[in-house]
Scaffold this motif. Structure first.
Motif, PDB file in Angstrom:
ATOM      1  N   GLU A 219       0.725  -0.875   0.216  1.00 47.20           N
ATOM      2  CA  GLU A 219      -0.038   0.235   0.091  1.00 47.20           C
ATOM      3  C   GLU A 219       0.761   1.046  -0.111  1.00 47.20           C
ATOM      4  OE1 GLU A 219      -3.064   0.377  -0.343  1.00 47.20           O
ATOM      5  OE2 GLU A 219      -3.442  -2.306  -0.471  1.00 47.20           O
ATOM      6  N   LYS A 220       2.053   1.364  -0.568  1.00 49.87           N
ATOM      7  CA  LYS A 220       3.071   2.177  -0.450  1.00 49.87           C
ATOM      8  C   LYS A 220       3.627   2.630  -1.473  1.00 49.87           C
ATOM      9  CE  LYS A 220       4.516   2.691   4.560  1.00 49.87           C
ATOM     10  NZ  LYS A 220       5.536   2.769   5.885  1.00 49.87           N
ATOM     11  N   GLU A 221       3.844   3.691  -2.147  1.00 46.93           N
ATOM     12  CA  GLU A 221       4.678   3.769  -3.499  1.00 46.93           C
ATOM     13  C   GLU A 221       5.773   3.880  -2.906  1.00 46.93           C
ATOM     14  OE1 GLU A 221       2.345   5.871  -7.386  1.00 46.93           O
ATOM     15  OE2 GLU A 221       2.376   7.053  -6.259  1.00 46.93           O
ATOM     16  N   ILE A 222       6.587   2.936  -4.792  1.00 45.69           N
ATOM     17  CA  ILE A 222       8.173   3.515  -4.118  1.00 45.69           C
ATOM     18  C   ILE A 222       8.581   4.005  -5.898  1.00 45.69           C
ATOM     19  CG2 ILE A 222       9.006   1.989  -2.445  1.00 45.69           C
ATOM     20  CD1 ILE A 222       9.640  -0.073  -4.206  1.00 45.69           C
ATOM     21  N   CYS A 223       9.764   4.216  -5.698  1.00 43.41           N
ATOM     22  CA  CYS A 223      10.027   5.180  -7.497  1.00 43.41           C
ATOM     23  C   CYS A 223      11.742   3.537  -7.542  1.00 43.41           C
ATOM     24  CB  CYS A 223      10.569   6.138  -6.836  1.00 43.41           C
ATOM     25  SG  CYS A 223      11.437   6.726  -8.956  1.00 43.41           S
ATOM     26  N   THR A 224      11.491   3.596  -8.904  1.00 47.36           N
ATOM     27  CA  THR A 224      12.547   2.655  -9.278  1.00 47.36           C
ATOM     28  C   THR A 224      13.469   3.546 -10.710  1.00 47.36           C
ATOM     29  OG1 THR A 224      11.435   1.183 -11.123  1.00 47.36           O
ATOM     30  CG2 THR A 224      11.973   0.109  -8.564  1.00 47.36           C
ATOM     31  N   VAL A 225      14.849   3.692 -10.343  1.00 48.41           N
ATOM     32  CA  VAL A 225      15.347   4.103 -11.125  1.00 48.41           C
ATOM     33  C   VAL A 225      16.277   3.523 -11.966  1.00 48.41           C
ATOM     34  CG1 VAL A 225      16.850   6.763 -11.744  1.00 48.41           C
ATOM     35  CG2 VAL A 225      15.101   6.612  -9.796  1.00 48.41           C
ATOM     36  N   VAL A 226      16.070   2.826 -13.071  1.00 49.19           N
ATOM     37  CA  VAL A 226      16.779   1.846 -13.853  1.00 49.19           C
ATOM     38  C   VAL A 226      17.970   2.827 -14.885  1.00 49.19           C
ATOM     39  CG1 VAL A 226      16.717   0.401 -15.492  1.00 49.19           C
ATOM     40  CG2 VAL A 226      14.843   0.328 -13.820  1.00 49.19           C
ATOM     41  N   ILE A 227      18.769   3.202 -14.323  1.00 45.30           N
ATOM     42  CA  ILE A 227      20.526   3.134 -14.874  1.00 45.30           C
ATOM     43  C   ILE A 227      20.715   2.732 -15.667  1.00 45.30           C
ATOM     44  CG2 ILE A 227      22.251   5.222 -14.610  1.00 45.30           C
ATOM     45  CD1 ILE A 227      20.529   4.737 -11.313  1.00 45.30           C
ATOM     46  N   LYS A 228      21.389   2.915 -17.413  1.00 45.77           N
ATOM     47  CA  LYS A 228      21.805   2.033 -17.641  1.00 45.77           C
ATOM     48  C   LYS A 228      23.635   2.538 -17.538  1.00 45.77           C
ATOM     49  CE  LYS A 228      19.842   2.899 -21.681  1.00 45.77           C
ATOM     50  NZ  LYS A 228      18.958   2.937 -23.321  1.00 45.77           N
ATOM     51  N   PRO A 229      24.774   2.439 -18.437  1.00 40.20           N
ATOM     52  CA  PRO A 229      25.941   2.541 -18.014  1.00 40.20           C
ATOM     53  C   PRO A 229      26.177   3.435 -19.468  1.00 40.20           C
ATOM     54  CG  PRO A 229      25.634   0.585 -19.377  1.00 40.20           C
ATOM     55  CD  PRO A 229      24.586   0.475 -18.638  1.00 40.20           C
ATOM     56  N   SER A 230      26.779   4.396 -19.051  1.00 38.82           N
ATOM     57  CA  SER A 230      26.920   6.099 -19.737  1.00 38.82           C
ATOM     58  C   SER A 230      28.105   5.470 -20.368  1.00 38.82           C
ATOM     59  CB  SER A 230      28.041   6.949 -18.946  1.00 38.82           C
ATOM     60  OG  SER A 230      27.867   7.815 -20.212  1.00 38.82           O
ATOM     61  N   GLU A 231      28.415   5.743 -21.969  1.00 42.46           N
ATOM     62  CA  GLU A 231      29.104   5.705 -22.951  1.00 42.46           C
ATOM     63  C   GLU A 231      30.718   7.013 -22.640  1.00 42.46           C
ATOM     64  OE1 GLU A 231      28.029   6.230 -26.705  1.00 42.46           O
ATOM     65  OE2 GLU A 231      26.050   4.979 -26.690  1.00 42.46           O
ATOM     66  N   ARG A 232      29.644   7.559 -21.785  1.00 39.17           N
ATOM     67  CA  ARG A 232      31.302   8.626 -21.568  1.00 39.17           C
ATOM     68  C   ARG A 232      31.151   9.008 -19.786  1.00 39.17           C
ATOM     69  NH1 ARG A 232      29.464  13.596 -19.686  1.00 39.17           N
ATOM     70  NH2 ARG A 232      27.650  14.243 -20.792  1.00 39.17           N
ATOM     71  N   PRO A 233      33.136   9.092 -19.258  1.00 41.48           N
ATOM     72  CA  PRO A 233      32.332   9.403 -17.727  1.00 41.48           C
ATOM     73  C   PRO A 233      31.667  10.701 -17.704  1.00 41.48           C
ATOM     74  CG  PRO A 233      35.239   9.587 -18.282  1.00 41.48           C
ATOM     75  CD  PRO A 233      34.277   9.411 -20.392  1.00 41.48           C
ATOM     76  N   VAL A 234      30.577  10.518 -16.434  1.00 37.68           N
ATOM     77  CA  VAL A 234      30.233  11.361 -15.881  1.00 37.68           C
ATOM     78  C   VAL A 234      30.402  11.614 -14.357  1.00 37.68           C
ATOM     79  CG1 VAL A 234      27.735  11.999 -14.437  1.00 37.68           C
ATOM     80  CG2 VAL A 234      27.494  10.145 -17.258  1.00 37.68           C
ATOM     81  N   TYR A 235      30.693  13.204 -14.589  1.00 36.59           N
ATOM     82  CA  TYR A 235      31.284  14.122 -13.085  1.00 36.59           C
ATOM     83  C   TYR A 235      30.351  14.785 -12.572  1.00 36.59           C
ATOM     84  CZ  TYR A 235      35.311  12.638 -15.560  1.00 36.59           C
ATOM     85  OH  TYR A 235      36.955  12.083 -15.914  1.00 36.59           O
ATOM     86  N   LEU A 236      30.170  14.633 -10.800  1.00 35.29           N
ATOM     87  CA  LEU A 236      29.676  15.528 -10.155  1.00 35.29           C
ATOM     88  C   LEU A 236      29.948  17.325  -9.987  1.00 35.29           C
ATOM     89  CD1 LEU A 236      26.642  15.758  -8.975  1.00 35.29           C
ATOM     90  CD2 LEU A 236      27.694  13.857  -7.049  1.00 35.29           C
ATOM     91  N   ASN A 237      29.809  18.017  -9.850  1.00 36.98           N
ATOM     92  CA  ASN A 237      30.084  19.432  -9.215  1.00 36.98           C
ATOM     93  C   ASN A 237      29.936  19.209  -7.915  1.00 36.98           C
ATOM     94  OD1 ASN A 237      31.580  20.049 -11.487  1.00 36.98           O
ATOM     95  ND2 ASN A 237      29.697  20.950 -12.319  1.00 36.98           N
ATOM     96  N   GLU A 238      30.920  19.489  -6.748  1.00 34.74           N
ATOM     97  CA  GLU A 238      30.588  19.331  -4.979  1.00 34.74           C
ATOM     98  C   GLU A 238      31.209  20.708  -4.945  1.00 34.74           C
ATOM     99  OE1 GLU A 238      30.904  15.668  -3.916  1.00 34.74           O
ATOM    100  OE2 GLU A 238      29.129  15.232  -4.024  1.00 34.74           O
ATOM    101  N   ASN A 239      30.888  21.740  -4.280  1.00 34.38           N
ATOM    102  CA  ASN A 239      31.815  22.835  -3.958  1.00 34.38           C
ATOM    103  C   ASN A 239      32.913  23.435  -4.506  1.00 34.38           C
ATOM    104  OD1 ASN A 239      30.312  22.005  -1.288  1.00 34.38           O
ATOM    105  ND2 ASN A 239      31.284  20.758  -0.775  1.00 34.38           N
ATOM    106  N   ASN A 240      32.586  23.620  -5.791  1.00 37.39           N
ATOM    107  CA  ASN A 240      33.486  24.310  -6.932  1.00 37.39           C
ATOM    108  C   ASN A 240      34.459  23.701  -7.516  1.00 37.39           C
ATOM    109  OD1 ASN A 240      31.910  26.267  -7.304  1.00 37.39           O
ATOM    110  ND2 ASN A 240      33.630  27.501  -4.916  1.00 37.39           N
TER     111      ASN A 240
END
Length: 272
Positions: A219-240
């Protein structure tokens, strides 16, 4: 199995034939007469009253289906049948696509309880929420950064499934508290928010590597995020600063610059 395939093929062929026949009839009985009327009105340029208009329409329709116009009738019939066949093929492709999506969703729905039961792994990670802080019992937008780290880790590794609304102990918490933190407090607003933060963090093109689904369990709704591998590197910006996250085992970790270079070199060697 072959009998089932043949039956499905016959159904698809019948649908295509029906579309073609309907198109042929439309071309013969509608497109051709209308084109004749338009041509007559355009060339004559006379004013019509109600009686003369009706007479002109009747004469043109009668002339349309005469033996003298058999060539035009055939041409419009072929045109209509061609358009009908095209619409039939388009309908078939949409039906096939929807069938595949339905099958994938059904399979995914069946596998979610098993994924939750088996716990976190190299390809599965749980997050309690998108931005509701259960410890402080308030909205905490910084939690979106935690979601982005997990997504980046899967993108840079072999892909995986991020399940939001489930804690580390596999307890199903649901998304209701998250919904209350959004302007559009439902699953559509939730999905839009995930897409927005992914696009802002990694670029809109990365959104094509991510597929979002919703499920109701206990009786509870959840979310699934299905992620495929990226063809190139992915970076995340954190505190500059730019950080490379990688999913290894059941943990998502940031790599140092040297570790990132070594990993990308080794992964490139494996691909080649």
């Amino acid at each position: 199995m072959n009998i089932i395939k043949e039956a499905n093929l016959q159904i698809r062929n019948k649908e295509l034939i029906v579309h073609s026949i309907v198109g042929l009839l439309i071309g013969f009985f509608i497109l051709h007469p209308i084109s004749m009327l338009i041509y007559d009105f355009d060339t004559n340029g006379t004013d019509y009253n109600l009686i003369s208009l009706g007479k002109t329409i009747a004469e043109n329709i009668s002339h349309t289906f005469s033996l003298h116009m058999i060539g035009m009738s055939i041409a419009f019939s072929v045109l209509g049948a061609t358009i009908g066949a095209g619409s039939g093929l388009y309908y078939r492709s949409l039906k096939k696509k929807n069938g595949l999506l339905h099958g994938k969703r059904k399979l995914l729905q069946q596998s979610i309880p098993t994924l939750i039961k088996n716990g976190e792994s190299e390809f599965v990670e749980f997050k309690s929420s998108l931005r509701h802080d259960y410890r402080q019992v308030k909205t905490n937008k910084n939690l979106e950064g935690v979601i982005l780290k997990s997504i980046a880790g899967f993108l840079n590794a072999n892909g995986g499934t991020l399940i939001i609304g489930v804690d580390d102990e596999s307890n199903i918490l649901g998304l209701e508290n998250d919904y209350l933190t959004l302007k559009k407090n439902n699953k559509d607003g939730f999905q839009q928010r995930i897409i927005t933060i992914i696009a802002n963090a990694f670029g809109r093109n990365i959104c094509s590597y991510v597929h979002i689904y919703f499920h109701r369990i206990d009786e509870k709704e959840i979310c699934t995020v299905v992620i495929k591998p990226s063809e190139r590197p992915v970076y995340l910006n954190e505190n500059n600063r730019t950080v490379f996250y990688l999913r290894t085992g059941n943990v998502t970790n940031p790599l140092t610059t040297s570790e990132t270079v070594r990993y990308l070199q080794s992964s490139q060697t494996l691909k080649s």
